[in-house]
Design a protein around this motif. Structure first.
Motif, PDB file in Angstrom:
ATOM      1  N   ALA A   1       2.188   4.464   1.372  1.00 54.74           N
ATOM      2  CA  ALA A   1       3.227   3.756   2.139  1.00 54.74           C
ATOM      3  C   ALA A   1       4.575   4.458   1.991  1.00 54.74           C
ATOM      4  O   ALA A   1       5.351   4.553   2.948  1.00 54.74           O
ATOM      5  CB  ALA A   1       3.324   2.309   1.675  1.00 54.74           C
TER       6      ALA A   1
ATOM      7  N   LEU B   1      -1.670   2.567   8.268  1.00 50.61           N
ATOM      8  CA  LEU B   1      -2.305   2.926   7.001  1.00 50.61           C
ATOM      9  C   LEU B   1      -3.429   1.931   6.756  1.00 50.61           C
ATOM     10  O   LEU B   1      -3.208   0.714   6.799  1.00 50.61           O
ATOM     11  CB  LEU B   1      -1.283   2.874   5.861  1.00 50.61           C
TER      12      LEU B   1
ATOM     13  N   PRO C   1       6.921  -1.663   5.741  1.00 54.00           N
ATOM     14  CA  PRO C   1       6.050  -1.834   6.903  1.00 54.00           C
ATOM     15  C   PRO C   1       5.510  -3.261   6.959  1.00 54.00           C
ATOM     16  O   PRO C   1       5.589  -4.011   5.985  1.00 54.00           O
ATOM     17  CB  PRO C   1       4.914  -0.838   6.629  1.00 54.00           C
TER      18      PRO C   1
ATOM     19  N   ARG D   1       5.259   6.394   5.518  1.00 58.20           N
ATOM     20  CA  ARG D   1       6.085   5.385   6.186  1.00 58.20           C
ATOM     21  C   ARG D   1       5.396   4.823   7.431  1.00 58.20           C
ATOM     22  O   ARG D   1       5.881   4.973   8.569  1.00 58.20           O
ATOM     23  CB  ARG D   1       7.442   5.978   6.575  1.00 58.20           C
TER      24      ARG D   1
ATOM     25  N   ILE E   1       5.054  -3.257  -2.077  1.00 60.11           N
ATOM     26  CA  ILE E   1       5.453  -2.564  -0.852  1.00 60.11           C
ATOM     27  C   ILE E   1       6.524  -3.349  -0.115  1.00 60.11           C
ATOM     28  O   ILE E   1       7.482  -2.780   0.419  1.00 60.11           O
ATOM     29  CB  ILE E   1       4.227  -2.324   0.056  1.00 60.11           C
TER      30      ILE E   1
ATOM     31  N   ILE F   1       0.264  -1.776   7.873  1.00 63.26           N
ATOM     32  CA  ILE F   1      -0.767  -1.518   6.872  1.00 63.26           C
ATOM     33  C   ILE F   1      -1.849  -2.586   6.989  1.00 63.26           C
ATOM     34  O   ILE F   1      -1.547  -3.782   7.030  1.00 63.26           O
ATOM     35  CB  ILE F   1      -0.205  -1.548   5.432  1.00 63.26           C
TER      36      ILE F   1
ATOM     37  N   ILE G   1       2.502  -5.813   6.931  1.00 63.53           N
ATOM     38  CA  ILE G   1       1.200  -5.769   6.260  1.00 63.53           C
ATOM     39  C   ILE G   1       0.295  -6.885   6.777  1.00 63.53           C
ATOM     40  O   ILE G   1       0.673  -8.059   6.785  1.00 63.53           O
ATOM     41  CB  ILE G   1       1.359  -5.888   4.736  1.00 63.53           C
TER      42      ILE G   1
END
Length: 219
Positions: free
Chosen positions: A46, A8, A79, A50, A72, A54, A81
């Motif tokens: 997010a 993402l 995830p 999923r 998040i 990121i 980051i």
């Protein structure tokens, strides 16, 4: 690691998002599954898609990247980051560490560094730009070097201290292995033991401990 690393990209600049998408999707093992132009949108995406990783810009409208990172990281099975930063945003780096970011990437880094950061994050490794690490050293440098080993690190073996020192310099597992002339799997074992003994959730948090105790500022 999944067949494709799901990414993402959260940045309020369309050109930046597009540029990252083009670079990443040129690699066969990476897929950009969503984009977000605000921190609020990053949180929503997010939850929806999923992603594995990121890429999070710090300065975004509605909700900044640091606040979005904090929210998040509180989600179940969050995830990894990677925070996107520039040299004029160094005041945010420590906050991002505390928020749970697993790595940092300068926005003008070469494409190879971007790809390496995403792959490292997807495998549980972290990537902290050496330039940013140096700024952290400057920020946490103490006027007088502490005597003896900080009590927080007393349970670490000499080799684990070596690994922590190299982590604080921003080295990846592979780079630490080359520096210490050991196998990658050996480094992973040492890193896991360091995290357990320091009671921290990831390697970046171990770096925070290294700086806060003054250990990282030693030669």
């Amino acid at each position: 690691m999944p067949d494709k690393i799901r990414v993402l990209v959260a940045d309020d600049q369309t050109l930046v998002r597009t540029g990252f998408r083009v670079i990443l999707e040129a690699e066969g093992d990476i897929e950009v599954v969503a984009e977000a132009d605000t921190g609020t949108a990053a949180i929503r995406q997010a939850q929806l898609v999923r992603p594995d990783v990121i890429l999070m810009d710090i300065r975004m409208p509605e909700l900044d990247g640091l606040s979005a990172t904090e929210q998040i990281r509180r989600q179940p099975d969050p995830p990894t980051i990677i925070v996107l930063t520039t040299f004029d945003q160094n005041e945010y780096v420590y906050r991002a560490l505390r928020a749970g970011a697993a790595g940092f990437l300068l926005k003008d880094s070469p494409s190879s560094r971007l790809i390496a950061a995403v792959r490292a994050a997807a495998t549980g490794d972290s990537l902290i730009e050496p330039a940013i690490t140096r700024r952290l050293v400057e920020r946490f440098a103490e006027p007088v070097q502490p005597q003896g080993l900080p009590s927080e690190l007393a349970t670490l073996t000499e080799r684990e201290l070596d690994v922590l020192r190299l982590l604080a310099r921003g080295l990846s597992n592979a780079e630490i292995a080359a520096e210490l002339v050991v196998a990658d799997t050996t480094v992973k074992t040492h890193v896991a033991r360091v995290l357990t003994k320091l009671n921290v959730r990831d390697r970046v948090q171990a770096v925070v401990v290294a700086y806060e105790t003054g250990f990282a500022n030693r030669g």
